[in-house]
Design an enzyme around this catalytic site. Structure first.
Site, PDB file in Angstrom:
ATOM      1  N   CYS A  30    -123.179 -44.033   9.048  1.00 51.54           N
ATOM      2  CA  CYS A  30    -122.317 -43.057   8.456  1.00 51.54           C
ATOM      3  C   CYS A  30    -121.504 -42.289   9.420  1.00 51.54           C
ATOM      4  O   CYS A  30    -122.249 -41.947  10.392  1.00 51.54           O
ATOM      5  CB  CYS A  30    -123.325 -41.958   7.837  1.00 51.54           C
ATOM      6  SG  CYS A  30    -122.422 -40.486   6.965  1.00 51.54           S
TER       7      CYS A  30
ATOM      8  N   PHE B 201    -119.799 -11.794  -1.778  1.00 47.69           N
ATOM      9  CA  PHE B 201    -120.237 -13.072  -1.756  1.00 47.69           C
ATOM     10  C   PHE B 201    -120.657 -13.578  -0.332  1.00 47.69           C
ATOM     11  O   PHE B 201    -120.323 -14.489   0.286  1.00 47.69           O
ATOM     12  CB  PHE B 201    -119.644 -14.048  -2.439  1.00 47.69           C
ATOM     13  CG  PHE B 201    -119.214 -13.850  -3.798  1.00 47.69           C
ATOM     14  CD1 PHE B 201    -119.905 -14.007  -4.879  1.00 47.69           C
ATOM     15  CD2 PHE B 201    -117.730 -13.002  -3.916  1.00 47.69           C
ATOM     16  CE1 PHE B 201    -119.697 -13.740  -6.066  1.00 47.69           C
ATOM     17  CE2 PHE B 201    -117.634 -12.833  -5.304  1.00 47.69           C
ATOM     18  CZ  PHE B 201    -118.379 -13.072  -6.465  1.00 47.69           C
TER      19      PHE B 201
ATOM     20  N   GLU C  89    -124.242  -9.715  -1.364  1.00 45.32           N
ATOM     21  CA  GLU C  89    -124.740 -10.845  -1.770  1.00 45.32           C
ATOM     22  C   GLU C  89    -125.660 -10.697  -2.746  1.00 45.32           C
ATOM     23  O   GLU C  89    -126.414  -9.964  -2.925  1.00 45.32           O
ATOM     24  CB  GLU C  89    -125.089 -11.493  -0.404  1.00 45.32           C
ATOM     25  CG  GLU C  89    -125.950 -12.976  -0.583  1.00 45.32           C
ATOM     26  CD  GLU C  89    -125.354 -13.943  -1.276  1.00 45.32           C
ATOM     27  OE1 GLU C  89    -125.726 -14.579  -2.083  1.00 45.32           O
ATOM     28  OE2 GLU C  89    -123.872 -14.199  -1.016  1.00 45.32           O
TER      29      GLU C  89
ATOM     30  N   ASP D 236    -115.578 -14.815  -0.653  1.00 42.77           N
ATOM     31  CA  ASP D 236    -116.051 -16.295  -0.695  1.00 42.77           C
ATOM     32  C   ASP D 236    -116.908 -16.548  -1.773  1.00 42.77           C
ATOM     33  O   ASP D 236    -117.953 -16.970  -1.662  1.00 42.77           O
ATOM     34  CB  ASP D 236    -116.618 -16.715   0.674  1.00 42.77           C
ATOM     35  CG  ASP D 236    -116.815 -18.133   1.029  1.00 42.77           C
ATOM     36  OD1 ASP D 236    -116.502 -18.902   0.091  1.00 42.77           O
ATOM     37  OD2 ASP D 236    -117.514 -18.375   1.857  1.00 42.77           O
TER      38      ASP D 236
ATOM     39  N   CYS E  24    -113.343 -22.898  -2.737  1.00 40.57           N
ATOM     40  CA  CYS E  24    -113.637 -24.256  -2.577  1.00 40.57           C
ATOM     41  C   CYS E  24    -113.212 -24.844  -3.761  1.00 40.57           C
ATOM     42  O   CYS E  24    -113.694 -26.194  -4.434  1.00 40.57           O
ATOM     43  CB  CYS E  24    -115.175 -24.604  -2.482  1.00 40.57           C
ATOM     44  SG  CYS E  24    -116.231 -23.886  -3.671  1.00 40.57           S
TER      45      CYS E  24
END
Length: 405
Positions: free
Chosen positions: A141, A268, A288, A336, A362
């Site tokens: 990999c 977050f 969080e 985030d 993301c």
């Protein structure tokens, strides 16, 4: 045989022809043939290749499902990821500056979840095959750090000791400053004998910590992670950035986005990926939802030196977002959130007067949704920076800077 012309690459990394017809491992402008089943081509053959086509660097590429875009040049992948973000924003009539993609180097993944399955002769370790549940061994990999690859031997032994013949372990291997931290899910129920065997395996293979379905079974030393000038012990299997390069890049971008803010809310916050680099110049309040991560963050700050105050709060921001009167105490906010975005928290930010927002995402689609709401409320989206920690994959991350007009 019918030929198809690939028009574009979709969000999952497959080429798309008119129909739509999906053709894996193809690129725009290519003419291809294959066996059409439903809306997907298999046994694809390239009749006319693209100038952006390159030879895959990993011999496992065609069988392993870990990468989708090794057949494309680095320039193509970087541009494509920026274009995905651009199209998501354009759907909301947003057209900010989108900077060139910053890509992590090969063999730099510091965290990976591998599949480990018992066999008649022992066990096999790897990733799931392309569009299948088959475990594909990947000894060469090119994504993961060699020290992660060395952990495959421990994953093999864990499958032999702790999995059923029909089950597949999900083994998360994480590099810490002290060695390899391992968290396992999907194994046999823990009992006295298995506990003894796992503890012995942890010692024998040199793991710094071994957790089984969330329970720490053995720990030779607390696995520490460097976030700026602080060291934090994170809970087993806790979220971390995929590469050291990606983490450092995002930290630099977040610091740029908040500017000279004296008080920053880090929402977050996880275990403090951004809180501690920010605390070199700013007071930080980290929020969080995971209590164990908050405890690790707080302990990391108390053990650090030379940082501004970092306070922390365990709070579910989906159920109980910070309200405008709480937000307005800060000069900047950092977000985030997970892939779903932060719709409820964004709604409160839209009603607040925070001068600057740094948003790490993301998911370009939910980011664009949230960005639209902020701009409707008077924020300006100054720039977006694509960050590619997941090299050769269709996964896209970004950092962005907002300011009050």
């Amino acid at each position: 045989m019918t030929e198809y012309t690939i028009l574009r690459v979709g969000h999952q990394g497959d080429g798309i022809a008119h129909g739509p017809i999906f053709a894996p491992m193809t690129l725009p402008g290519e003419t291809v043939t294959g066996t059409l089943t439903g809306d997907t081509l298999s046994d694809v053959k390239i009749v006319t290749p693209s100038d952006d086509r390159v030879s895959a660097v990993c011999r496992h590429f065609k069988s392993c499902g870990g990468c989708q875009l090794q057949h494309a040049s680095e320039d193509f992948v970087g541009t494509w990821k920026g274009d995905v973000i651009r199209r998501a924003l354009a759907a909301h009539d947003l057209a900010p500056e989108i900077r060139p993609t910053l890509t992590s180097p090969a063999q730099s993944r510091q965290r990976a979840t591998v599949a480990a399955r018992r066999t008649k002769k022992g066990a096999m370790v790897g990733f799931h095959g392309r569009a299948s549940g088959t475990v594909i061994e990947v000894p060469d990999c090119q994504l993961i750090d060699p020290r992660i690859k060395a952990g495959f031997a421990a994953a093999h032994d864990l499958a032999v000791v702790g999995s059923s013949r029909k089950g597949v372990l999900a083994v998360t291997l994480t590099l810490s400053s002290d060695g390899l931290d391992v968290s396992v899910h999907g194994g046999k129920p823990i009992d006295g004998q298995l506990r003894i065997e796992l503890a012995s395996l942890c010692d024998r293979t040199g793991l710094v910590r071994l957790a089984w379905d969330g329970e720490t079974i053995a720990m030779r030393t607390p696995p520490r992670h460097d976030f700026g000038d602080a060291q934090v012990v994170v809970p087993p299997g806790a979220f971390l950035q995929a590469t050291a390069h990606g983490a450092a890049t995002l930290q630099t971008l977040v610091i740029e986005a908040v500017g000279e803010a004296k008080r920053v809310a880090d929402l977050f916050a996880g275990s403090g990926t951004f809180s501690f680099p920010l605390a070199k110049k700013s007071e930080v309040h980290a929020v969080e939802g995971d209590k164990a991560m908050v405890e690790g963050l707080d302990h990391g700050w108390r053990m650090s030196k030379g940082l501004k105050p970092v306070t922390s709060e365990a709070r579910d921001l989906f159920r109980r977002p910070l309200l405008p009167d709480e937000l307005n105490r800060f000069d900047a906010v950092v977000l985030d959130p997970p892939r779903a975005g932060a719709a409820d928290q964004i709604a409160e930010l839209a009603s607040a007067t925070v001068p600057r927002i740094a948003y790490v995402s993301c998911n370009p689609v939910t980011f664009a949704r949230d960005a639209f709401q902020l701009t409707q409320a008077g924020y300006v989206l100054d720039w977006v920076q694509p960050v590619d920690q997941f090299r050769w994959s269709s996964h896209i991350e970004l950092a962005a800077a907002f300011r009050r007009a």
